[in-house]
Design a protein around this motif. Structure first.
Motif, PDB file in Angstrom:
ATOM      1  N   ASP B 283       0.866  -1.188   0.000  1.00  2.12           N
ATOM      2  CA  ASP B 283       0.000   0.000   0.000  1.00  2.12           C
ATOM      3  C   ASP B 283       0.905   1.241   0.000  1.00  2.12           C
ATOM      4  N   PRO B 284       0.317   2.398  -0.060  1.00  2.48           N
ATOM      5  CA  PRO B 284       1.162   3.594  -0.142  1.00  2.48           C
ATOM      6  C   PRO B 284       2.117   3.742   1.038  1.00  2.48           C
ATOM      7  N   GLN B 285       1.724   3.160   2.200  1.00  2.00           N
ATOM      8  CA  GLN B 285       2.620   3.276   3.371  1.00  2.00           C
ATOM      9  C   GLN B 285       3.739   2.236   3.326  1.00  2.00           C
ATOM     10  N   ASP B 286       3.845   1.659   2.205  1.00  2.00           N
ATOM     11  CA  ASP B 286       4.880   0.628   2.032  1.00  2.00           C
ATOM     12  C   ASP B 286       4.630  -0.611   2.873  1.00  2.00           C
ATOM     13  N   GLU B 287       3.361  -0.813   3.251  1.00  2.00           N
ATOM     14  CA  GLU B 287       3.002  -2.013   4.012  1.00  2.00           C
ATOM     15  C   GLU B 287       2.507  -3.067   3.041  1.00  2.00           C
ATOM     16  N   ALA B 288       2.917  -4.281   3.209  1.00  2.00           N
ATOM     17  CA  ALA B 288       2.458  -5.363   2.329  1.00  2.00           C
ATOM     18  C   ALA B 288       0.979  -5.621   2.593  1.00  2.00           C
ATOM     19  N   THR B 289       0.198  -5.620   1.582  1.00  2.00           N
ATOM     20  CA  THR B 289      -1.242  -5.792   1.744  1.00  2.00           C
ATOM     21  C   THR B 289      -1.732  -7.092   1.122  1.00  2.00           C
ATOM     22  N   ASP B 290      -1.067  -7.500   0.077  1.00  2.00           N
ATOM     23  CA  ASP B 290      -1.538  -8.706  -0.619  1.00  2.00           C
ATOM     24  C   ASP B 290      -0.419  -9.208  -1.520  1.00  2.00           C
ATOM     25  N   TYR B 291      -0.676 -10.308  -2.166  1.00  2.00           N
ATOM     26  CA  TYR B 291       0.316 -10.702  -3.158  1.00  2.00           C
ATOM     27  C   TYR B 291      -0.390 -11.316  -4.361  1.00  2.00           C
ATOM     28  N   GLU B 292       0.295 -11.229  -5.483  1.00  2.00           N
ATOM     29  CA  GLU B 292      -0.307 -11.643  -6.743  1.00  2.00           C
ATOM     30  C   GLU B 292       0.352 -12.929  -7.226  1.00  2.00           C
ATOM     31  N   ILE B 293      -0.443 -13.854  -7.739  1.00  2.00           N
ATOM     32  CA  ILE B 293       0.122 -15.105  -8.221  1.00  2.00           C
ATOM     33  C   ILE B 293       0.705 -14.831  -9.594  1.00  2.00           C
ATOM     34  N   MET B 294       1.992 -15.045  -9.721  1.00  2.00           N
ATOM     35  CA  MET B 294       2.660 -14.746 -10.986  1.00  2.00           C
ATOM     36  C   MET B 294       2.781 -16.015 -11.839  1.00  2.00           C
ATOM     37  N   ASP B 295       3.048 -17.098 -11.176  1.00  2.00           N
ATOM     38  CA  ASP B 295       3.198 -18.340 -11.927  1.00  2.00           C
ATOM     39  C   ASP B 295       2.992 -19.516 -10.991  1.00  2.00           C
ATOM     40  N   ALA B 296       2.643 -20.686 -11.545  1.00  2.00           N
ATOM     41  CA  ALA B 296       2.468 -21.889 -10.712  1.00  2.00           C
ATOM     42  C   ALA B 296       2.694 -23.109 -11.574  1.00  2.00           C
ATOM     43  N   ASN B 297       3.077 -24.195 -11.013  1.00  2.00           N
ATOM     44  CA  ASN B 297       3.331 -25.395 -11.832  1.00  2.00           C
ATOM     45  C   ASN B 297       2.140 -26.348 -11.771  1.00  2.00           C
ATOM     46  N   ALA B 298       2.290 -27.446 -12.485  1.00  2.00           N
ATOM     47  CA  ALA B 298       1.185 -28.405 -12.602  1.00  2.00           C
ATOM     48  C   ALA B 298       0.801 -28.976 -11.248  1.00  2.00           C
ATOM     49  N   ALA B 299       1.791 -29.225 -10.444  1.00  2.00           N
ATOM     50  CA  ALA B 299       1.532 -29.832  -9.130  1.00  2.00           C
ATOM     51  C   ALA B 299       0.649 -28.914  -8.299  1.00  2.00           C
ATOM     52  N   PHE B 300       0.784 -27.611  -8.471  1.00  2.00           N
ATOM     53  CA  PHE B 300      -0.051 -26.649  -7.749  1.00  2.00           C
ATOM     54  C   PHE B 300      -1.522 -26.952  -7.997  1.00  2.00           C
ATOM     55  N   ALA B 301      -1.834 -27.171  -9.302  1.00  2.00           N
ATOM     56  CA  ALA B 301      -3.216 -27.465  -9.665  1.00  2.00           C
ATOM     57  C   ALA B 301      -3.664 -28.768  -9.023  1.00  2.00           C
ATOM     58  N   THR B 302      -2.820 -29.762  -9.110  1.00  2.00           N
ATOM     59  CA  THR B 302      -3.162 -31.074  -8.552  1.00  2.00           C
ATOM     60  C   THR B 302      -3.427 -30.968  -7.057  1.00  2.00           C
ATOM     61  N   ILE B 303      -2.562 -30.255  -6.341  1.00  2.00           N
ATOM     62  CA  ILE B 303      -2.673 -30.194  -4.877  1.00  2.00           C
ATOM     63  C   ILE B 303      -3.853 -29.317  -4.445  1.00  2.00           C
ATOM     64  N   THR B 304      -3.965 -28.158  -5.017  1.00  2.00           N
ATOM     65  CA  THR B 304      -4.988 -27.214  -4.535  1.00  2.00           C
ATOM     66  C   THR B 304      -6.337 -27.392  -5.221  1.00  2.00           C
ATOM     67  N   GLY B 305      -6.323 -28.007  -6.401  1.00  2.00           N
ATOM     68  CA  GLY B 305      -7.573 -28.160  -7.162  1.00  2.00           C
ATOM     69  C   GLY B 305      -7.955 -26.864  -7.884  1.00  2.00           C
ATOM     70  N   ILE B 306      -7.037 -25.891  -7.900  1.00  2.00           N
ATOM     71  CA  ILE B 306      -7.326 -24.631  -8.590  1.00  2.00           C
ATOM     72  C   ILE B 306      -6.623 -24.663  -9.939  1.00  2.00           C
ATOM     73  N   LYS B 307      -7.380 -24.328 -11.024  1.00  2.00           N
ATOM     74  CA  LYS B 307      -6.746 -24.331 -12.342  1.00  2.00           C
ATOM     75  C   LYS B 307      -5.719 -23.213 -12.399  1.00  2.00           C
ATOM     76  N   ILE B 308      -4.628 -23.452 -13.084  1.00  2.00           N
ATOM     77  CA  ILE B 308      -3.548 -22.472 -13.132  1.00  2.00           C
ATOM     78  C   ILE B 308      -4.045 -21.190 -13.824  1.00  2.00           C
ATOM     79  N   SER B 309      -4.845 -21.416 -14.845  1.00  2.00           N
ATOM     80  CA  SER B 309      -5.338 -20.254 -15.586  1.00  2.00           C
ATOM     81  C   SER B 309      -6.182 -19.336 -14.692  1.00  2.00           C
TER      82      SER B 309
END
Lengths: 140, 1046
Positions: B283-309
């Motif tokens: 945020d403007p105060q330089d405090e971390a507020t969130d993070y963005e998913i930039m990339d993930a591998n196939a195993a991520f999908a398998t484990i979490t059940g969330i499609k990479i797309s």
């Protein structure tokens, strides 16, 4: 040549003995009983006495006893030829200085001159200092 | 986040130094090893050289000694001649020396020497005169070595050290040769060139040298290999370090590169772990507020059940629908500090557990690598649950519980157990079983359950070990360990159950322990009570029995019952009255029993007769029904008292009362009568004594009786008559003070034979030559025997001696002997005449016989000899049978006797071509105890038989051996043998086997009978083995003389 006195009451045996001994060249004198033997010995002075044990008038044991008691006769070697083999007789006779005590029936005639030669070849052995009268007592 | 760490130079130097040092150390080690092998090798070779030298020297001396022995002493003492004309002795010695020296290539020269006036002179030389090396006899040996001089001085043989003289360099052996008086004749010198000597000794060292070289080679080889290996190793280590450094840098470079490049997908696509790259948002105060998913591998999908797309480009809070985004603080911290971290978490939105590793590959970026550990966590949770259950169980259980691992280490215990054993929890947990429970035998330091090794048989230990080993539960094992409970040694009874369980994959035991001491105590009291009751029932004098209600079979019977029944318990129990009593009686008993059971009332049978093996008994019986819990009779109890005696007494009393008067009258009469009887008896006894006395007095033999003290207490008139003593002399005196029995021959007292009567209680007889010394001193031949008198118990209380005048008997015996001797004399005399004359007849001096006459005379002679043999044999036999031959036993050398006999027989054997051999063990055999004349007769008989019944050119083998304490004589022939059917009779008189008669007419058939009698009289044994046509073997054995007389 050696002179032998044969004391034997049986004429046949005397005859055979004389014949055999003369064949071997011995001079032979005969006696038919003990008394005669003692008498003849004094005269004939034989080198050896052949003595029978069982004889009439005076038997062989008595002759041995008398000879041993006589200084003149005690050196004459005695060859006993007898058929009387009552066990202890042999022992007694040997203790009385008899050189050989042989059973006549078991003896080959040819062996007699051999025996005599052997006995005459022996060194003179004085008869043992045995008390003959005691021995004779024991016999009776 | 690659950071380069400059390598400190000092460290580097040290490392180099270390490598350098280690190389040097290796060198030193190598040199030390080589030196060691060289030193040890030299030592070893030296030992071999010493051994070789001494062996070669010994052999050299041996050889020289052999040469010396070949020399003829006569020649040595003989004149050797002189240089111009040598004697034959010299020639012989020289030849012998050269011959023996040539026999061994090592020997160069040999010669003989003497010493005269302190000078050494050569005498005989092996070199022929023609040789330029020849040394003239009696020439002086100017450079004589020290060893030679010592040999002359001491007369001892000697091997020299290496020395040099005008002919060369030598090693020599000097052997003194002495005559029979020990006088030194000469000294033999044998030379070996120094080079031959060295070569021979070196021969012993070659082997050692080879071994040492081999060792040296091995040491060098091993060190070389090891050095090469180290070198390679160093290089590999260096290589690895370089590689590792390079990899590190490359990895970081790659990670960086992968952010920008598509390539990383290929790298991580195949990973099992999910890998996600995030970008932190501020945020403007330089405090971390969130993070963005930039990339993930196939195993991520398998484990979490969330499609990479679906995930890419999304904010985490959005994707996972949580505020703030999951683990934002942690991730922010990683990005901020650059320090990677990892953690485990249960991600509730997904109901899953993850293990997450986080690192920051670039500023503001972070990557998470995660794996699904949900299953694992669940198992862990369950385990925790199980543990909780276990804890709950432990807390709530009414019995003592323990949890142990497979080493019997207590992991957990509950309060009940702690209370039961009054132990602190700390003293229980983390101790082994025995120690934790406070067993006084347990030792904490022993592996296993904690019991000492001496507790191998402890039931608690065995029970627990069994559960661990077999994996099978144990229920309620009752155990009584010795425990220390609050400082008091107690032995509580414990009921132990144990069950194997798996906790965390490891074997454990749940052990339930319950104190059953009280129960055991009660049980014991009950048992004691029962025993007491049983013992009372058993020993009560009345018969007690119990029957079951169904079949009225006996279930119990006591001792008194057994007595009345006359049968043992085991014969009665399980049977009913019908098995023991007659039917009508059994019916009666059964009826009574049923009555009792039916009415549930006691029944008294005042008097009932029963038939027993001991006759009719009268019983007073009470029968009682025993009711069970349901009020119905379960057993019938009976108590019977034996009133037979009582009843008999009563009957008798009644009868007695009735008869008392008649009895009194009768008794009076009887009294009168008995007085009369007494008088009669006294009279009879007097008569008896008189009778015995009369008998004794009229017996023709002397009879006297001794009491236990050997005093004469009775003697009959014949005793007085024979002995000449009066009754007064004898009675009351010890018999041997008055009556003296002596041996006829020895004159010795033989009265001790009566002692055997007293000591052995047997009849004894005096010897055949006993004399009685009469009162007047004269001697009377007597024959007598003594018999013991025994009391009722068999003890000897006296002795009866019977003897009689044996004068006549002795005379007859004497006459008999005389007769046999005379008869034999009378028979032999004509036979001797016959024999001798027949021996004279063939003599040439008598005159020639024609061949027929000569043959007849020969036959006559043979027959006469046979007749003489028969007479001799008969005479011997008759004496042996009457025991008239006195055998004179003396120690005899059996071999000597056998040899004498064999020499006598050899002529007869030779005529028939039969070989007679005698074998005996080496060394002297002990003497045997035998009569010389008779033994010789036996040997003569056996060997003569063997020869007589051998076939032409046969073989007779006599073998003597020691068998135990006897010597065995064995005479084997390979002749005609003995038919099996006639073997039994072979020792009989006048017996001759059929085949023996067929063989020869000679033989009396008495020889073996006599032999057997003689051998047996001498304490021996005679026997044989024979096979028809194969031969016979006769044996006898005689005892060894105990004392060897010289």
């Amino acid at each position: 040549m050696a002179r032998i006195l044969i004391t034997e009451d049986e004429a046949d045996l005397r005859m055979a003995l004389r014949a055999r001994l003369e064949m071997s060249g011995f001079a032979v004198v005969e006696a038919t009983n003990g008394q005669e033997a003692l008498d003849k010995m004094k005269i004939e002075k034989p080198d050896l006495l052949i003595l029978d044990m069982m004889m009439p008038l005076m038997d062989g044991m008595e002759v041995i006893g008398r000879m041993r008691a006589s200084d003149q006769l005690k050196a004459v070697p005695i060859l006993v030829l007898t058929n009387y083999d009552f066990g202890f007789m042999k022992e007694v006779a040997k203790e009385g200085g008899v050189v050989e005590y042989i059973l006549k029936a078991g003896l080959n005639l040819d062996d007699i001159p051999v025996k005599i030669t052997q006995i005459l070849a022996l060194p003179d052995s004085p008869p043992s200092g045995l008390n003959m009268s005691a021995l004779l007592d024991e016999l009776k | 986040m690659a950071k380069s760490h400059p390598q400190p130079t000092t460290q580097n130097t040290i490392n180099r130094l270390r490598v350098c040092l280690s190389t040097h150390r290796y060198l030193y080690l190598f040199i030390a090893q080589v030196a060691g092998v060289l030193i040890l090798g030299t030592f070893f070779i030296s030992l071999l050289a010493i051994y070789g030298t001494s062996t070669v020297r010994k052999e050299f001396l041996d050889e020289a000694r052999i040469i010396a022995a070949t020399l003829d002493h006569a020649d040595l003492s003989a004149d050797l001649g002189h240089d111009k004309q040598l004697s034959a002795s010299y020639q012989r010695l020289s030849d012998m020396l050269s011959k023996t020296a040539k026999a061994d290539a090592k020997i160069r020269w040999s010669y003989l020497m003497v010493q005269q006036n302190g000078k050494v002179l050569f005498t005989v030389d092996a070199e022929p005169i023609s040789s330029p090396d020849h040394v003239a006899p009696f020439s002086e040996y100017q450079q004589a070595p020290t060893a030679l001089l010592q040999t002359f001085l001491s007369g001892q043989e000697k091997a020299s050290k290496t020395y040099t003289d005008q002919w060369g360099t030598w090693v020599s052996a000097f052997i003194p040769i002495k005559d029979s008086n020990g006088q030194l004749l000469t000294v033999l010198g044998v030379d070996m060139t120094a080079s031959t000597w060295s070569a021979t000794v070196a021969g012993y060292c070659i082997f050692g040298t080879i071994i040492v070289c081999l060792f040296l080679f091995i040491v060098i080889f091993v060190n070389l290999i090891s050095w090469r290996w180290r070198q390679t190793n160093h290089r590999i280590v260096d290589l690895n370090l370089t590689l590792a450094r390079e990899l590190d840098q490359r990895q970081q470079a790659q990670t960086l590169a992968s952010i920008n490049e598509e390539k990383y997908r290929n790298l991580y696509a195949t990973m099992n772990e999910g890998v996600v790259l995030h970008k932190l948002l501020y945020d403007p105060q330089d405090e971390a507020t969130d993070y963005e998913i930039m990339d993930a591998n196939a195993a991520f999908a398998t484990i979490t059940g969330i499609k990479i797309s679906e995930a890419l480009g999304k904010h985490a809070s959005q994707l996972y629908q949580t505020t703030p985004a999951p683990y934002l603080d942690i991730y922010a911290n990683v990005v901020k500090t650059g320090i990677p971290t990892h953690f485990e978490t249960e991600f509730s939105p997904m109901h899953k557990c993850f293990k997450i590793s986080v690192f920051s590959p670039a500023p503001d970026y972070f990557a998470t690598i995660f794996e699904d550990i949900t299953e694992h966590k669940r198992a862990e949770l369950e385990l925790r649950h199980e543990k909780d259950n276990l804890n709950a169980l432990f807390a709530s259980s009414p019995v003592g519980l323990l949890l142990m691992d497979e080493n019997l280490m207590i992991v957990e215990s509950n309060q009940v157990l702690d209370d039961m054993l009054s132990r602190d929890r700390d003293n229980v947990i983390h101790h082994r079983a025995g120690n934790g429970l406070g067993c006084i035998h347990s030792l904490e330091n022993v592996k296993g359950c904690g019991f000492s090794t001496s507790c191998g048989s402890c039931p608690l230990r065995q029970t627990l070990m069994q559960v661990v080993r077999d994996n099978v539960p144990v229920h309620r094992a009752e155990i009584q360990p010795t425990l220390d409970i609050q400082g008091i040694i107690q032995q509580p009874w414990l009921s132990v159950s144990a069950e194997p369980v798996l906790i965390n994959g490891r074997k454990h035991l749940i052990v339930a322990i319950e104190s059953i001491t009280d129960r055991k105590q009660t049980e014991k009291e009950l048992r004691d009570n029962e025993q007491l009751l049983n013992s009372i029932i058993e020993n009560i004098p009345a018969m007690i029995f119990m029957k079951d209600t169904k079949n009225l079979q006996f279930k119990l019977l006591n001792k008194a019952g057994e007595a009345i029944f006359g049968k043992s318990k085991s014969a009665v129990l399980g049977k009913n009255d019908y098995d023991f009593f007659p039917r009508d009686q059994a019916d009666f008993f059964t009826q009574k029993d049923r009555e009792v059971l039916q009415h549930k009332q006691l029944v008294n049978i005042p008097e009932e007769p029963i038939e027993t093996p001991n006759g009719t008994r009268f019983l007073n019986t009470k029968k009682i029904p025993l009711l069970g819990v349901d009020g119905n009779p379960e057993y019938l109890l009976g108590i019977s008292t034996d009133i037979t005696a009582q009843k008999n007494l009563q009957d008798e009393l009644i009868r007695a009362k009735a008869n008392v008067e008649a009895k009194v009258e009768q008794r009076t009469e009887e009294l009168n009568q008995s007085q009369l009887n007494l008088q009669e008896a006294l009279k009879t006894a007097k008569d008896e004594t008189a009778k015995i006395t009369t008998i004794l007095d009229s017996i023709g033999d002397g009879v006297f009786v001794l009491d236990a003290d050997r005093n004469i207490i009775l003697a009959n008139p014949v005793t007085l008559e024979l002995s000449g003593f009066t009754r007064k002399d004898l009675l009351g005196h010890p018999y041997n003070h008055v009556l003296q029995f002596v041996d006829e021959k020895t004159g010795k007292d033989v009265s001790e034979f009566m002692d055997t009567v007293f000591t052995r209680g047997q009849v004894a007889e005096m010897g055949e030559q006993t004399l009685l010394i009469r009162q007047d001193g004269s001697k009377l031949p007597v024959a007598d025997s003594a018999a013991p008198l025994k009391d009722l118990n068999g003890a000897v209380i006296g002795c009866v001696v019977v003897f009689r005048d044996a004068t006549k008997q002795r005379e007859i015996d004497h006459m008999k002997n005389e007769f046999v001797a005379t008869a034999s004399h009378q028979l032999r005399t004509p036979l001797t005449a016959l024999r001798w004359i027949l021996e004279l007849l063939p003599k040439p001096e008598i005159g020639p016989l024609n061949p027929t006459q000569a043959r007849y005379v020969d036959r006559l002679h043979a027959s006469t000899l046979r007749l003489i043999d028969i007479v001799n044999d008969l005479l011997n036999l008759s004496r042996l049978e009457n025991g008239k031959i006195d055998l004179k036993l003396e120690p005899i050398n059996l071999l000597e006797q056998t040899t004498v006999v064999i020499n006598n027989i050899r002529a007869m054997a030779y005529e028939r071509g039969i070989k007679v051999e005698c074998k005996a063990p080496p060394g002297p055999l002990p003497h045997i105890l035998a009569d010389r004349t008779h033994l010789q007769a036996v040997i003569q008989n056996l060997i003569a038989n063997a020869v007589k019944y051998s076939l032409e050119r046969g073989m007779v083998e006599v073998d003597l051996s020691l068998v135990g304490d006897r010597i065995q004589f064995k005479c084997r022939d390979d002749g005609i043998g003995i038919p099996k059917t006639q073997q039994k009779q072979i020792f009989s008189k006048f017996f001759r086997a059929d085949n023996a008669i067929a063989q020869t007419t000679l033989g009396t058939g008495l020889g073996l009978a006599i032999a057997k009698m003689i051998i047996e009289r001498m304490g021996g044994k005679i026997w044989f083995h024979a096979i028809v046509g194969k031969g016979s073997t006769f044996y006898f054995e005689l005892p060894v003389a105990r004392l060897e007389f010289k």
